[in-house]
Scaffold this motif. Structure first.
Motif, PDB file in Angstrom:
ATOM      1  N   ARG A   1       5.431   5.885 -30.434  1.00  0.00           N
ATOM      2  CA  ARG A   1       6.693   6.044 -29.725  1.00  0.00           C
ATOM      3  C   ARG A   1       7.577   7.025 -30.491  1.00  0.00           C
ATOM      4  O   ARG A   1       7.881   6.791 -31.652  1.00  0.00           O
TER       5      ARG A   1
ATOM      6  N   LEU B   1       4.803   8.240 -21.878  1.00  0.00           N
ATOM      7  CA  LEU B   1       5.763   7.635 -22.810  1.00  0.00           C
ATOM      8  C   LEU B   1       6.149   6.228 -22.356  1.00  0.00           C
ATOM      9  O   LEU B   1       6.361   5.319 -23.167  1.00  0.00           O
TER      10      LEU B   1
ATOM     11  N   VAL C   1       8.451   3.388 -24.205  1.00  0.00           N
ATOM     12  CA  VAL C   1       9.708   4.133 -24.332  1.00  0.00           C
ATOM     13  C   VAL C   1      10.545   3.967 -23.062  1.00  0.00           C
ATOM     14  O   VAL C   1      10.001   3.940 -21.955  1.00  0.00           O
TER      15      VAL C   1
END
Lengths: 286, 227
Positions: free
Chosen positions: B162, B185, B190
Motif C-alpha cells: 500500500r 490499489l 487503499v
C-alpha cells in the motif's frame, strides 16, 4: 564548480542559479536569459549545460527567471515586458557585481531571449558581448505582415530546394500548394542570381543594423548562431545579413547549424551549440 | 507536501503547473516542496546518470528536508507522470497518509513506446541511435540504456504494498491505466478515488506553449483539504 540558488532584485523575488567556477579566470560573467516562457533551465535543459560548460572555462554564470516566469513572482507594477526584462537583466548584473565582483557581462539568449539581450546591450555598457541563438532583434509584433509572408515564402522555397529538389511529387504539390508561387519563383531565381535582400530595408531592421554598427564600434562582441530552415534565419537573411556583411566587423561572428530545430533539440546539436558558445567565450579579450 | 516532477522533456512543459499547484497548496495551509531529481532541472548530474533507484533515494532526501524545515512528521506526496510513479513506488516505504497521482506512468513499457513514437513523429529526420551508443535522444533528453531497462520493468499493477492510506488518481486529457490502477490499489486496501478531467495533457505540450490546468489544481487542493 559550485552552484547556489539566489533571490535578487528590488523585491528579492527574482530567482536564479549562480554557477561559480573552481577558479575565476579573467572572463566576463555570463547571464542566460529565458527563452520564451520556459524557465531558467532552458529548452531541453540547454541553459544548465551551457552554464556548467562556461563555468568549466572559468566564467561565473547566472541563469534566472524574469518576473512571472519559472519561480520568479509576477511584477506588481505595470511595466511592459520589453522594459521590465531589460531592467531585470540590469538587476542581475548589479547582483553579480556586488556579490561576485563581476564588472563585464555577456548575455546569452535563445529565441525571444535574444531581443532582451540585444536591448540590454544597447542600454548598458557593462554588456561586452552577446550570444544570440536564433535571434530576432525586433519585437515580432512590429514586423509588417508583408514581410512575414515574404519570410514564409522563402522558408518554404528554401526547404523545397534543399530537401525536395528531385522529388517529382513534391514539385507537383508545390504548384498546387497555397504559398505564393510568384514569391517562391522569385526566391528561386534570386538564389540563382545571388540577389537576396528586400529593398529598402524595413525601418525596424534598419534601426537594428544601426545599433549593431554602434555596438561593434564600441568594441562589443556578438556571436549569432542560426538553425537552418527557421523563419528567424530567413528574416535575418532578408534584413540584417547584407548590412552586417557591409560592416565587415571582426566582432560579429555568425554560425549556422543544419538539421536541427529552433531549440537545437538533437543531442549532438545541443553539444555543438554549447561548444561553439564556449569556444567563442574563451577567446574574448580579458 | 512533496511534489515530484516528471522527467525528460515533460519536466519542462510541467514546471509552471507544478509551481502553481505548490502555491495553491501553500495558500491552503500545506507547505509544499518541489525539487529536481538528480540529473534534471537545476540539480547536479547529467540526465543519462539518472536511475529509478537513485531517484527513489532523492525522494527520501526530499522528505527529510521537508521535515527538517517544517518540523511536521506527516508528509503527503503528489506526483505528475513519472514523478507520480516514483511517489507511489516510494510510498510503500513511508506509508504516507495521502498521495496524489496525476497521470501516473502505470506501465513503463507503454511510456517508452509513447516517448519513442513522439520522438519519431517530431523529429523524423533524426537518425536512429547506433546500438553502441550509451543513450538515445528522446525529445532533447538522453535516455540511457540502463534507465530504459529499469523503465521496462515498471508495472504499477504488480506492486504489492500500500503506497498510502488515501490516494487520488487524476487523469487529465489522456487515459493511461489510471482506472486499472484504481482497482489494483483498492485490492491492496487503499481508500482510492479516480477522476478523469477534460483538461489539457500538459506534458505533451511543446515547451513554448506552457499551460496551467487550473481544474486539476483545484481538484487536488480541495481533495487534500478534506482527506
Amino acid at each position: 564548480m559550485h552552484e547556489e540558488a539566489i533571490a535578487f532584485g528590488k523585491t528579492g523575488s527574482l530567482i536564479g542559479v549562480v554557477t561559480s567556477p573552481a577558479s575565476s579566470g579573467r572572463l566576463p560573467a555570463a547571464i542566460l536569459l529565458n527563452a520564451g516562457i520556459v524557465h531558467r533551465v532552458g529548452p531541453n535543459r540547454l541553459h544548465v549545460r551551457m552554464a556548467r560548460a562556461l563555468a568549466e572555462r572559468g566564467a561565473t554564470v547566472l541563469r534566472f527567471d524574469h518576473s512571472g516566469i519559472g519561480d520568479s513572482a509576477p511584477r506588481a507594477d505595470a511595466l511592459p515586458f520589453g522594459k521590465s526584462s531589460v531592467a531585470e537583466v540590469r538587476e542581475a548584473m548589479d547582483w553579480l557585481s556586488a556579490r561576485k565582483g563581476c564588472t563585464r557581462f555577456v548575455l546569452i539568449g535563445l529565441c525571444s531571449g535574444t531581443l532582451t539581450a540585444f536591448r540590454t546591450a544597447c542600454e548598458d555598457n557593462r554588456v561586452v558581448g552577446a550570444v544570440l541563438l536564433n535571434a530576432l532583434l525586433e519585437d515580432p509584433a512590429t514586423i509588417g505582415e508583408n514581410v512575414v509572408a515574404e519570410v514564409v515564402s522563402r522558408k518554404v522555397a528554401r526547404s523545397y530546394l534543399r530537401d525536395k529538389a528531385w522529388d517529382r511529387q513534391s514539385w507537383a504539390k508545390f504548384f498546387r500548394g497555397a504559398a505564393s508561387y510568384r514569391r517562391i519563383l522569385e526566391v528561386l531565381l534570386a538564389r540563382v542570381t545571388g540577389w537576396l535582400a528586400v529593398r529598402p530595408l524595413p525601418a525596424g531592421a534598419a534601426e537594428v543594423a544601426r545599433q549593431l554598427a554602434r555596438l561593434t564600434d564600441q568594441g562589443r562582441e556578438l556571436l549569432f548562431v542560426y538553425s537552418e530552415g527557421t523563419g528567424v534565419l530567413e528574416y535575418f537573411r532578408l534584413t540584417l545579413a547584407r548590412p552586417i556583411r557591409r560592416l565587415r566587423r571582426r566582432q560579429i561572428m555568425i554560425q549556422f547549424l543544419s538539421g536541427t530545430d529552433h531549440n537545437f533539440t538533437g543531442l549532438r546539436h545541443q553539444a555543438r551549440v554549447v561548444q561553439i558558445a564556449s569556444d567563442w567565450f574563451s577567446q574574448l579579450a580579458p | 507536501m512533496l511534489l515530484c516532477y516528471p522527467m525528460g522533456h515533460e519536466y519542462i512543459a510541467c514546471h509552471r503547473a507544478l509551481r502553481q499547484l505548490a502555491v495553491r497548496l501553500a495558500q491552503a495551509g500545506f507547505p509544499a516542496l518541489r525539487f529536481d531529481f538528480y540529473g534534471s532541472g537545476d540539480s547536479a548530474g547529467q540526465p543519462e546518470e539518472g536511475s529509478i533507484d537513485g531517484w527513489l533515494r532523492d525522494v527520501t532526501h526530499a522528505i527529510l528536508e521537508l521535515r527538517a524545515r517544517h518540523g511536521r512528521a506527516e508528509v503527503r506526496l503528489a506526483g505528475l507522470r513519472l514523478g507520480a510513479t516514483l511517489a507511489l513506488l516510494h510510498g510503500a516505504q513511508t506509508d504516507a497518509r495521502a498521495m496524489v497521482l496525476w497521470n501516473p506512468v502505470v506501465s513503463g513499457r507503454a511510456y517508452l513506446e509513447e516517448l519513442i513514437a513522439m520522438q519519431k513523429q517530431r523529429f523524423p529526420d533524426e537518425p536512429a541511435t547506433p546500438a553502441l551508443e550509451a543513450f538515445q535522444g528522446i525529445l532533447g533528453f538522453p535516455l540511457s540504456h540502463t534507465l530504459r531497462a529499469e523503465l521496462e520493468q515498471i508495472d504499477l499493477l504488480q506492486t504489492r504494498e500500500r503506497p498510502a492510506r488515501h490516494v487520488l488518481i487524476v487523469e487529465s486529457g489522456q487515459e493511461g491505466g489510471g482506472s486499472a490502477l484504481e482497482r489494483h490499489l483498492r485490492e491492496l486496501g487503499v481508500d482510492v478515488h479516480y477522476r478523469f478531467l477534460d483538461a489539457p495533457a500538459i506534458w505533451r505540450e511543446l515547451p513554448d506553449q506552457v499551460v496551467v490546468p487550473t481544474a486539476v489544481i483545484q481538484l487536488v487542493v480541495s481533495w487534500m483539504k478534506q482527506v
